[in-house]
Design a protein around this motif. Structure first.
Motif, PDB file in Angstrom:
ATOM      1  N   ALA A 119       0.805  -1.219   0.000  1.00  0.00           N
ATOM      2  CA  ALA A 119       0.000   0.000   0.000  1.00  0.00           C
ATOM      3  C   ALA A 119       0.836   1.266   0.000  1.00  0.00           C
ATOM      4  CB  ALA A 119      -0.939   0.013   1.205  1.00  0.00           C
ATOM      5  N   GLY A 120       2.138   1.147   0.160  1.00  0.00           N
ATOM      6  CA  GLY A 120       2.990   2.320   0.043  1.00  0.00           C
ATOM      7  C   GLY A 120       2.866   3.000  -1.303  1.00  0.00           C
ATOM      8  N   ALA A 121       2.350   2.287  -2.297  1.00  0.00           N
ATOM      9  CA  ALA A 121       2.145   2.886  -3.622  1.00  0.00           C
ATOM     10  C   ALA A 121       1.179   4.067  -3.553  1.00  0.00           C
ATOM     11  CB  ALA A 121       1.613   1.833  -4.598  1.00  0.00           C
ATOM     12  N   ARG A 162       3.012   6.646 -15.422  1.00  0.00           N
ATOM     13  CA  ARG A 162       3.951   5.541 -15.224  1.00  0.00           C
ATOM     14  C   ARG A 162       3.204   4.246 -14.916  1.00  0.00           C
ATOM     15  NH1 ARG A 162       6.706   9.842 -12.320  1.00  0.00           N
ATOM     16  NH2 ARG A 162       8.548  10.439 -13.537  1.00  0.00           N
ATOM     17  N   ARG A 163       3.860   3.149 -15.220  1.00  0.00           N
ATOM     18  CA  ARG A 163       3.358   1.826 -14.851  1.00  0.00           C
ATOM     19  C   ARG A 163       3.658   1.588 -13.380  1.00  0.00           C
ATOM     20  NH1 ARG A 163       6.859  -1.074 -16.945  1.00  0.00           N
ATOM     21  NH2 ARG A 163       5.822  -3.100 -17.122  1.00  0.00           N
ATOM     22  N   CYS A 164       2.779   0.856 -12.711  1.00  0.00           N
ATOM     23  CA  CYS A 164       2.949   0.628 -11.278  1.00  0.00           C
ATOM     24  C   CYS A 164       2.178  -0.620 -10.889  1.00  0.00           C
ATOM     25  CB  CYS A 164       2.442   1.831 -10.474  1.00  0.00           C
ATOM     26  SG  CYS A 164       0.697   2.224 -10.772  1.00  0.00           S
ATOM     27  N   THR A 165       2.401  -1.075  -9.651  1.00  0.00           N
ATOM     28  CA  THR A 165       1.639  -2.205  -9.133  1.00  0.00           C
ATOM     29  C   THR A 165       1.535  -2.076  -7.613  1.00  0.00           C
ATOM     30  OG1 THR A 165       1.346  -4.614  -9.330  1.00  0.00           O
ATOM     31  CG2 THR A 165       3.535  -3.842  -8.701  1.00  0.00           C
ATOM     32  N   THR A 166       0.728  -2.953  -7.032  1.00  0.00           N
ATOM     33  CA  THR A 166       0.588  -3.020  -5.581  1.00  0.00           C
ATOM     34  C   THR A 166      -0.011  -4.376  -5.237  1.00  0.00           C
ATOM     35  OG1 THR A 166      -0.254  -1.856  -3.620  1.00  0.00           O
ATOM     36  CG2 THR A 166      -1.727  -1.991  -5.524  1.00  0.00           C
ATOM     37  N   HIS A 167      -0.341  -4.587  -3.981  1.00  0.00           N
ATOM     38  CA  HIS A 167      -0.941  -5.850  -3.557  1.00  0.00           C
ATOM     39  C   HIS A 167      -2.256  -6.077  -4.289  1.00  0.00           C
ATOM     40  CE1 HIS A 167      -2.743  -8.889  -0.918  1.00  0.00           C
ATOM     41  NE2 HIS A 167      -1.516  -9.122  -0.475  1.00  0.00           N
ATOM     42  N   HIS A 168      -2.524  -7.335  -4.624  1.00  0.00           N
ATOM     43  CA  HIS A 168      -3.713  -7.626  -5.440  1.00  0.00           C
ATOM     44  C   HIS A 168      -5.016  -7.214  -4.757  1.00  0.00           C
ATOM     45  CE1 HIS A 168      -4.423 -11.196  -2.910  1.00  0.00           C
ATOM     46  NE2 HIS A 168      -3.136 -11.461  -3.039  1.00  0.00           N
ATOM     47  N   ASP A 169      -5.015  -7.132  -3.432  1.00  0.00           N
ATOM     48  CA  ASP A 169      -6.253  -6.739  -2.745  1.00  0.00           C
ATOM     49  C   ASP A 169      -6.647  -5.292  -3.015  1.00  0.00           C
ATOM     50  OD1 ASP A 169      -6.617  -9.230  -1.669  1.00  0.00           O
ATOM     51  OD2 ASP A 169      -5.873  -8.707   0.331  1.00  0.00           O
ATOM     52  N   VAL A 170      -5.678  -4.448  -3.347  1.00  0.00           N
ATOM     53  CA  VAL A 170      -5.976  -3.018  -3.517  1.00  0.00           C
ATOM     54  C   VAL A 170      -5.616  -2.499  -4.910  1.00  0.00           C
ATOM     55  CG1 VAL A 170      -5.853  -2.463  -1.066  1.00  0.00           C
ATOM     56  CG2 VAL A 170      -3.761  -2.408  -2.430  1.00  0.00           C
ATOM     57  N   VAL A 217      10.792   5.022 -10.484  1.00  0.00           N
ATOM     58  CA  VAL A 217       9.664   4.815  -9.579  1.00  0.00           C
ATOM     59  C   VAL A 217       9.421   3.308  -9.533  1.00  0.00           C
ATOM     60  CG1 VAL A 217       7.213   5.200  -9.164  1.00  0.00           C
ATOM     61  CG2 VAL A 217       8.663   7.066 -10.012  1.00  0.00           C
ATOM     62  N   VAL A 218       9.612   2.726  -8.352  1.00  0.00           N
ATOM     63  CA  VAL A 218       9.597   1.278  -8.195  1.00  0.00           C
ATOM     64  C   VAL A 218       8.451   0.907  -7.260  1.00  0.00           C
ATOM     65  CG1 VAL A 218      10.960  -0.742  -7.564  1.00  0.00           C
ATOM     66  CG2 VAL A 218      12.114   1.318  -8.412  1.00  0.00           C
ATOM     67  N   THR A 219       7.523   0.096  -7.740  1.00  0.00           N
ATOM     68  CA  THR A 219       6.390  -0.332  -6.921  1.00  0.00           C
ATOM     69  C   THR A 219       6.357  -1.851  -6.878  1.00  0.00           C
ATOM     70  OG1 THR A 219       4.983  -0.106  -8.889  1.00  0.00           O
ATOM     71  CG2 THR A 219       4.974   1.716  -7.315  1.00  0.00           C
ATOM     72  N   SER A 220       5.959  -2.404  -5.743  1.00  0.00           N
ATOM     73  CA  SER A 220       5.948  -3.862  -5.601  1.00  0.00           C
ATOM     74  C   SER A 220       4.647  -4.323  -4.973  1.00  0.00           C
ATOM     75  CB  SER A 220       7.139  -4.337  -4.762  1.00  0.00           C
ATOM     76  OG  SER A 220       7.058  -3.847  -3.443  1.00  0.00           O
ATOM     77  N   ALA A 221       4.395  -5.619  -5.121  1.00  0.00           N
ATOM     78  CA  ALA A 221       3.118  -6.187  -4.717  1.00  0.00           C
ATOM     79  C   ALA A 221       2.949  -6.262  -3.206  1.00  0.00           C
ATOM     80  CB  ALA A 221       2.944  -7.581  -5.323  1.00  0.00           C
ATOM     81  N   GLY A 222       4.052  -6.292  -2.483  1.00  0.00           N
ATOM     82  CA  GLY A 222       3.930  -6.309  -1.032  1.00  0.00           C
ATOM     83  C   GLY A 222       4.414  -7.601  -0.404  1.00  0.00           C
ATOM     84  N   ILE A 223       4.558  -7.543   0.913  1.00  0.00           N
ATOM     85  CA  ILE A 223       4.999  -8.667   1.744  1.00  0.00           C
ATOM     86  C   ILE A 223       6.332  -9.186   1.188  1.00  0.00           C
ATOM     87  CG2 ILE A 223       4.253 -10.754   2.935  1.00  0.00           C
ATOM     88  CD1 ILE A 223       2.474  -8.345   3.397  1.00  0.00           C
ATOM     89  N   ALA A 224       6.411 -10.461   0.767  1.00  0.00           N
ATOM     90  CA  ALA A 224       7.693 -11.026   0.351  1.00  0.00           C
ATOM     91  C   ALA A 224       8.239 -10.398  -0.918  1.00  0.00           C
ATOM     92  CB  ALA A 224       7.560 -12.538   0.165  1.00  0.00           C
ATOM     93  N   SER A 225       7.393  -9.792  -1.756  1.00  0.00           N
ATOM     94  CA  SER A 225       7.910  -9.196  -2.988  1.00  0.00           C
ATOM     95  C   SER A 225       8.803  -7.992  -2.700  1.00  0.00           C
ATOM     96  CB  SER A 225       6.766  -8.781  -3.914  1.00  0.00           C
ATOM     97  OG  SER A 225       6.031  -7.704  -3.377  1.00  0.00           O
ATOM     98  N   GLY A 226       8.733  -7.441  -1.495  1.00  0.00           N
ATOM     99  CA  GLY A 226       9.680  -6.404  -1.126  1.00  0.00           C
ATOM    100  C   GLY A 226      11.114  -6.918  -1.151  1.00  0.00           C
ATOM    101  N   ILE A 227      11.307  -8.193  -0.823  1.00  0.00           N
ATOM    102  CA  ILE A 227      12.632  -8.805  -0.924  1.00  0.00           C
ATOM    103  C   ILE A 227      13.045  -8.899  -2.382  1.00  0.00           C
ATOM    104  CG2 ILE A 227      13.954 -10.920  -0.511  1.00  0.00           C
ATOM    105  CD1 ILE A 227      12.169 -11.411   1.934  1.00  0.00           C
TER     106      ILE A 227
END
Length: 326
Positions: A107-109, A121-129, A154-164
């Protein structure tokens, strides 16, 4: 020195923070000069998991080499946009405008969107949001069901383990895939998480196997991919015969050793070209004698096979398999 600044908000998810922080901390332990900072608008920050965190109130002076990361939070605690104030949003936008990189986890996105960094820009986040992010920031283009997206620093990730995963990708971009592979091994995680090819480099696609011999050979190729690497030398590194290595490597990755080396060269060349290098200069930097081979491999990329056991999506960027020495 590169600073990695984590912007903390109340009710953040511990793994959204701890995963990438561990990657950059491990990089520092291996001799890469990273300094980690944790900032917030209050001296103590609560987490969803109940562990309180201590943060500084003052931001360090940032340069274009520095990275700012916004971990995700429990959306029900504040609404998905979260409690990021206008001063911090301004700092995010200004850091990017000065040439720095800004990243988010989960959700930091939303903070990046409120700072105007998702526009165009293209971006992503957790599938719930994902759907909500798309509605709130229609000027951005949400890419669904991928691990992470990188678009113009600008770097966006899905969350939780994808931060690694995204932190390993950022280390690989700056220091090469062998550095990221070493860090992944210290963390006892796969160095090569599968994902949509445009969002995941080769280091995320071709390490999801259990062959020690192939891993050793990949380590050598990762660290010296711009050099000529005779098949005999690679086989010696793996402790097997040349023919055995070719068979094991193809079983584990779907590629020959040369095909894997060419893939690393092409991906590094794409990065250089994306940062202003000419095709000719990028080709020489990554080990090609001229740009013709690089152009051929880039043109053939869309007809490449998927790695075994990898993503259900078609893979791009894989050079055609080859059997001669690299």
């Amino acid at each position: 020195m590169a600073r990695v600044v984590f912007l903390l908000v109340p009710q953040l998810h511990l793994l959204d923070l701890a995963g990438p922080a561990q990657v950059f901390s491990a990089a520092a332990d291996l001799g890469y000069d990273y300094r980690l900072h944790y900032v917030a608008d209050r001296p103590q920050v609560s987490t969803v998991q109940g562990v309180p965190l201590v943060a500084g109130l003052d931001w360090p002076e940032l340069t274009r080499d520095d990275l700012v990361v916004v971990p995700g939070w429990r959306t029900s605690a504040h609404g998905p946009q979260g409690p990021v104030g206008p001063d911090d949003l301004r700092r995010l936008a200004e850091h990017h405008a000065r040439g720095g990189t800004v990243a988010s986890v989960c959700a930091g996105a939303y903070a990046l969107g409120r700072a105007g960094l998702l526009d165009g820009r293209r971006c992503t986040t957790h599938h719930d949001v994902q759907d909500d992010l798309d509605r709130r920031f229609p000027a951005g283009r949400v890419v669904r069901d991928v691990l992470y997206v990188v678009d113009d620093r600008v770097v966006t990730s899905a969350g939780i383990a994808s931060g690694i995963d995204v932190a390993l990708h950022l280390v690989a971009t700056r220091h090469g895939p062998s550095a990221a592979a070493r860090i992944a091994r210290t963390m006892v995680v796969y160095a090569r998480r599968n994902g949509h090819e445009q969002q995941a480099s080769a280091m995320m696609r071709y390490r999801s196997h259990l062959s020690d011999a192939v891993h050793r050979v990949q380590d050598l190729i990762d660290s010296r991919f711009a050099e000529p690497l005779p098949l005999a030398d690679l086989a010696a590194a793996g402790g097997v015969a040349e023919r055995t290595l070719t068979r094991l490597f193809r079983q584990a990755t779907g590629l020959t050793p040369l095909g894997y080396q060419q893939l690393l060269r092409v991906e590094r060349a794409e990065h250089l070209i994306g940062h202003g290098s000419t095709v000719e200069a990028a080709a020489r930097t990554v080990g090609f004698t001229d740009a013709r081979m690089l152009r051929r491999l880039r043109a053939r990329a869309t007809r490449s096979p998927r790695p075994p056991g990898g993503s259900s999506r078609p893979g791009n960027g894989t050079p055609p398999a080859a059997t001669r020495a690299a």
